[in-house]
Design an enzyme around this catalytic site. Structure first.
Site, short mmCIF file in Angstrom:
data_model
loop_
_atom_site.label_atom_id
_atom_site.label_comp_id
_atom_site.label_asym_id
_atom_site.label_seq_id
_atom_site.Cartn_x
_atom_site.Cartn_y
_atom_site.Cartn_z
N GLU A 446 0.99 -1.53 0.20
CA GLU A 446 0.31 -0.01 0.33
C GLU A 446 0.92 0.94 0.33
OE1 GLU A 446 -4.10 -1.75 2.17
OE2 GLU A 446 -2.28 -1.14 3.60
N GLU A 510 -4.72 -10.81 0.57
CA GLU A 510 -5.45 -9.55 1.66
C GLU A 510 -7.46 -10.23 1.82
OE1 GLU A 510 -4.55 -6.36 3.57
OE2 GLU A 510 -3.21 -6.33 3.41
#
Length: 1020
Positions: A446, A510
């Site tokens: 991220e 994820e």
């Protein structure tokens, strides 16, 4: 005027005097010692863990004058444990955020308020040899630090989750030496370390001292390259020494302590490379983690011999035909994301912590770990090598907070930061490249996109071309060898699976956000990922609840999360999102995940209930020899038990299997269940002999019991009396007493033989104490549709006394304020003179507007019951809690627990404890039972507290108890989903504004007659 850049803000500075990164290895005098690979017994090793003196400051500039000098007086300073996180030692402030930085975004600068810890250690060193080098190693310091030795500046380093080493030979003398370490909470590195976790600081990993010969081995790394058949491998070893004094290295290759091969290597200019063809070695995979040890032996100029062991595995990882393959075979990831975490020590974890993690993962069928979002301690990789877990090794890199600025790529696409990015990646690769468990390098998490990731990718491939590279933020997979997404919704995931032609393989790095009660829907994800070859599995977020242990004045333990320390801004309990509770107790979600990812699938076959299909979902393991226990059960009765060893069934194959049981004997019973328990035939390194791999259950449909009405017409009937007032209706017989409110249209109480059974209710409810996965629906539920405030309005109440019974019919309307939708509700009670209470509840939806919720928490009824009846027996799913989208792990059977045991103690209290697909339940006090029989299967929860008390509590052990037990029987309850950060509840598990009907009957029975009595309804 340009702001002057401080050392800890200098983005152009990687380090000062830090030694080059290298793989972890240790030196021994003898081969026997080397083969044990015990760091503490290695030559020249000394741990510096323990008590250090400590000075905490609000900024580096407040450091006392001459603090770095050996003469600086430290006697009166505090003592702190090393390793530790200083926030958990009473210094600074605890703070948790998910995305937000704790500093203004002004890279590379940090605030002048920069909490600083100065550590002091007096080190005694004796007998320093002239040919000796003394190296100081810091395994983890957050976020940057300066090292001083005897008043001299010895070095500077950053990158919190990687080791830093310094040669302090020239600064050390015999006798007492002063080590001084000044640690900065914030540095330019902070901009690259915005991971979702508590903000911890200090020397939080071990500090070590190495006293080695100056000519010793500097680095060594091993590669294994397969032939076309993946049967034989080329063993290639590379290495370098600190000097060019060593001319020859002898290498022996061992397996289980026995020498297998050897080779002699010529060293030139301090470096060497050699290869050897190894015929048909045992291969390493997560299922077969065969570890070899290469022992390097060489003679130092002093004549002393050193032996250096390096564990490795014969293993390849590649993409072939658009599939990720290990040793030539396509693999499937059933993984988890893991932080370093301990509920008492924060990011400081012990060997025992890491071992327990690995054992739990293996015991629950997990085969892969992503080190989210930084390199873990080196020992963790040793454990993954040994026990068998695939690892995505992630660079210590996350810039998530920049997403909120509108310029996500602020530093990721800035060339001034390029060498910082590359440094983090390459130091990780060089430390960990000997671990066979590491099959994928990750560029971080991220952090937007940009040129610096291209530079990282290229640098990694030059350093280690034998592994794959991953980065989820790369939406076009330009610098990622696979296409990776996170929290992809199920329909979109299926589209990715279908769009496979010529495309890179896909991973869900994820998914399944395991926050609080959840996740649900894992079965559907597994089915889609198994359906399409392009989809090669995923990693649950995440392994731990990151709760900090606290004990109150009464000795009760609970766990703190964001906001509990007054920290603001904070993401609250968003750090409580794991498959295991903070004390490493498995949650119901981990139990469910184990079943969902089971490596042995058992399916019923059409036409023959005693013939099943077995599917081997291992990637390498043959099922031959696995122990199967087959139990044939009817309620609590064991009809037959058979034990067999599975036949040969190769990975990926399936076969049909006729069960070796007495079919006629089984068919002579009702509700016959076939139970399959697969277990390990021998002890493994992670579990004892008999460890259950997975379980399955099937109902033999022809034995399914249909409930009937019990004819009581010949039994004696008691007279029924009715008393009325303007506000009450009281109905009694010799056996029961029931009281209704004519104003509220509700049953107020129900007693049997003078003992009150129902304290209040039943009452329709649409609400549940919100789970974390409801977080994005909760506001609309509360403040738009006011579902929590939904109330029944009295329409009419009528009664009729018949022959041996009384009927009470109540018509009501249920809705909430300012809503044009609701339900017309009819309660039809029939109470027999024997004290049998039968309730038929019918609801008809009413929609008179366009604004209606697309999902309700539940449709059910609440009853407050006598708390003396505290033992619960039910025939339905158990033994752990289960919900309609999270129930595969819980077979239907007969279970008994106390009311207290039906509570799941989530760190953040929320809806819990449901049991699904229940045919009947009984509440018992000694040998007396109250049977609650359902016409159709229903779900229930029962607790010794009310929903309001559950919602008021913020932590474990803080739920105010009620003087009664609260039973909720659901027509339907919405599923769990994963919508705290993922998929909403899937359509089949969403309760809408819909018509409903449910029937139940309550009566007293002897506990011993439960099974027989549950087949009957009495009231007609």
């Amino acid at each position: 005027m340009q702001r002057k850049m401080k050392r800890w803000e200098d983005v152009s500075l990687l380090a000062m005097n830090r030694l080059p990164a290298h793989s972890d290895f240790y030196r021994y005098k003898q081969i026997k010692e080397a083969l044990e690979v015990t760091k503490e017994k290695s030559d020249g090793y000394q741990s510096l863990d323990g008590d250090w003196k400590f000075l905490y400051l609000q900024a580096p500039e407040y450091s006392p004058q001459h603090f770095e000098q050996a003469e600086f007086d430290i006697a009166s300073l505090d003592t702190i444990a090393v390793p530790s996180c200083w926030q958990l030692q009473g210094y600074g402030n605890m703070h948790y955020t998910d995305v937000l930085y704790l500093i203004p975004l002004n890279p590379p600068y940090v605030p002048h308020e920069n909490p600083t810890g100065i550590y002091f250690k007096d080190l005694v060193v004796e007998n320093i040899a002239q040919d000796e080098n003394i190296v100081l190693k810091f395994n983890g310091v957050d976020s940057a630090f300066d090292l001083f030795v005897n008043g001299q500046h010895a070095g500077y380093s950053k990158v919190s989750r990687l080791p830093s080493e310094f040669d302090i030979t020239d600064l050390i003398h015999e006798g007492t030496n002063r080590l001084t370490v000044r640690v900065y909470q914030f540095s330019d590195g902070t901009y690259l370390e915005d991971q979702d976790m508590w903000w911890f600081s200090g020397i939080y990993r071990s500090v070590e001292l190495f006293r080695n010969h100056k000519d010793t081995l500097q680095d060594v790394w091993i590669e294994t390259i397969p032939d076309e058949s993946y049967e034989s491998f080329t063993f290639r070893i590379n290495g370098s020494f600190w000097t060019d004094s060593i001319k020859k290295v002898d290498i022996q290759i061992y397996l289980n302590g026995k020498e297998q091969n050897s080779l002699a290597v010529h060293v030139e200019g301090g470096s060497f490379q050699a290869t050897k063809e190894i015929s048909k070695p045992l291969l390493w995979s997560a299922e077969t983690p065969h570890l070899y040890t290469a022992v390097l032996q060489y003679d130092l100029p002093s004549g002393v011999s050193e032996s250096v062991p390096v564990r490795f595995g014969f293993r390849s990882i590649e993409i072939k035909d658009n599939e990720m393959r290990v040793n030539g075979k396509r693999i499937f990831f059933n993984g988890v994301n893991r932080h370093d975490f301990n509920p008492d020590q924060g990011r400081t974890v012990t060997y025992e912590d890491m071992l327990q993690d690995v054992l739990l993962m293996k015991q629950h069928n997990i085969n892969a770990v992503r080190t989210a979002h930084y390199p873990n301690q080196d020992v963790f990789y040793d454990l993954c090598d040994e026990y068998g877990l695939y690892v995505i090794d992630e660079t210590d890199l996350e810039c998530h907070g920049f997403e909120n600025t509108g310029n996500y790529n602020w530093i990721s696409d800035n060339e001034q930061w390029e060498k910082q990015y590359v440094d983090r990646a390459i130091r990780m690769v060089k430390r960990d490249r000997n671990h066979p468990s590491v099959i994928i390098w990750s560029l971080g998490n991220e952090s937007g996109v940009g040129r610096n990731f291209t530079a990282m990718y290229d640098a990694i491939k030059k350093t280690d071309a034998t592994r794959l590279v991953h980065y989820e933020g790369d939406r076009v997979a330009a610098y990622s060898d696979m296409y990776t997404t996170m929290y992809t919704r199920l329909n979109a995931l299926e589209e990715i699976g279908q769009n496979a032609e010529g495309k890179k393989p896909h991973l869900l790095c994820e998914y399944g956000h395991a926050m609080g009660n959840g996740p649900g829907g894992l079965t559907e994800y597994q089915e889609v990922m198994r359906k399409y070859p392009r989809l090669q599995g995923g990693f649950i977020w995440e392994w731990y609840d990151h709760g900090i242990r606290k004990t109150d004045d009464e000795g009760n333990t609970y766990f703190l999360y964001g906001g509990d320390y007054g920290d603001f801004p904070t993401n609250g309990n968003f750090c409580i999102d794991g498959l295991v509770f903070p004390d490493r107790t498995p949650s119901p979600a981990l139990i469910e995940y184990k079943k969902v990812i089971e490596p042995i699938v058992t399916e019923a076959t059409a036409g023959n209930p005693f013939r099943v299909k077995l599917k081997n979902r291992y990637d390498f393991r043959n099922l031959k020899g696995i122990h199967l226990r087959i139990r044939v059960e009817s309620f609590s009765e064991l009809i037959e038990e058979v034990e067999v060893e599975l036949p040969s069934l190769s990975a990926g194959e399936e076969l049909e299997y006729t069960l070796p049981i007495d079919q006629a004997k089984a068919l002579a019973h009702e509700e016959v269940w076939l139970r399959f328990i697969y277990s390990e035939p021998e002890a493994t390194n992670y579990a004892e002999k008999g460890h259950p791999i997975t379980r399955e259950s099937f109902l033999v449909e022809v034995t399914k019991r249909n409930k009937t009405v019990k004819d009581l017409s010949l039994t004696s009937r008691n007279q029924i009396w009715v008393e009325e007032t303007p506000v009450r209706l009281r109905v009694t017989s010799a056996h029961f007493q029931a009281e209704f409110s004519k104003v509220e249209g509700a049953l107020i109480s129900f007693a049997l033989d003078g003992e009150k059974i129902i304290e209040e209710g039943p009452e329709l409810t649409l609400w549940r104490a919100s789970i974390d996965n409801d977080m994005y629906k909760r506001d609309a539920w509360l403040n738009k549709y006011f579902i929590k405030n939904a109330k029944e309005q009295m329409v009419s109440l009528e009664h009729h006394v018949g022959d041996g019974f009384v009927d009470v019919e109540i018509q009501k309307y249920m809705s909430s304020l300012n809503q044009a939708w609701g339900f017309n509700v009819r309660y039809h009670y029939r109470i027999t003179s024997h004290g049998v209470l039968n309730l038929q509840l019918v609801g008809e939806k009413v929609i008179r507007g366009n604004e209606i919720p697309d999902m309700l928490p539940r449709i059910g009824i609440n009853m407050k019951l006598n708390q003396a009846y505290n033992e619960v027996t039910w025939y339905g799913r158990g033994d752990s809690e289960n919900y309609q989208d999270s129930k595969r792990s819980q077979p239907i059977g007969l279970y008994t627990k106390s009311v207290e045991e039906l509570h799941t103690d989530y760190v953040y209290p929320q809806e819990n404890g449901s049991r699904c697909d229940v045919s009947f339940l009984a509440l018992s006090k000694g040998q007396q039972s109250i049977l609650i029989n359902f016409k159709e299967i229903r779900d229930f929860t029962i607790h010794d507290y009310e929903v309001a008390a559950l919602e008021a509590a913020q932590h474990r052990g803080k739920i105010e108890k009620s003087p009664y037990n609260v039973l909720t029987v659901d027509y339907r309850q919405s599923g769990l989903g994963s919508n705290s950060c993922g998929e909403e509840q899937l359509p089949p598990y969403r309760v809408g504004v819909e018509d409903f009907e449910m029937t139940l009957e309550i009566r007293a029975i002897p506990k011993s007659n439960l099974i027989e009595e549950s087949r009957f309804f009495v009231a007609r």
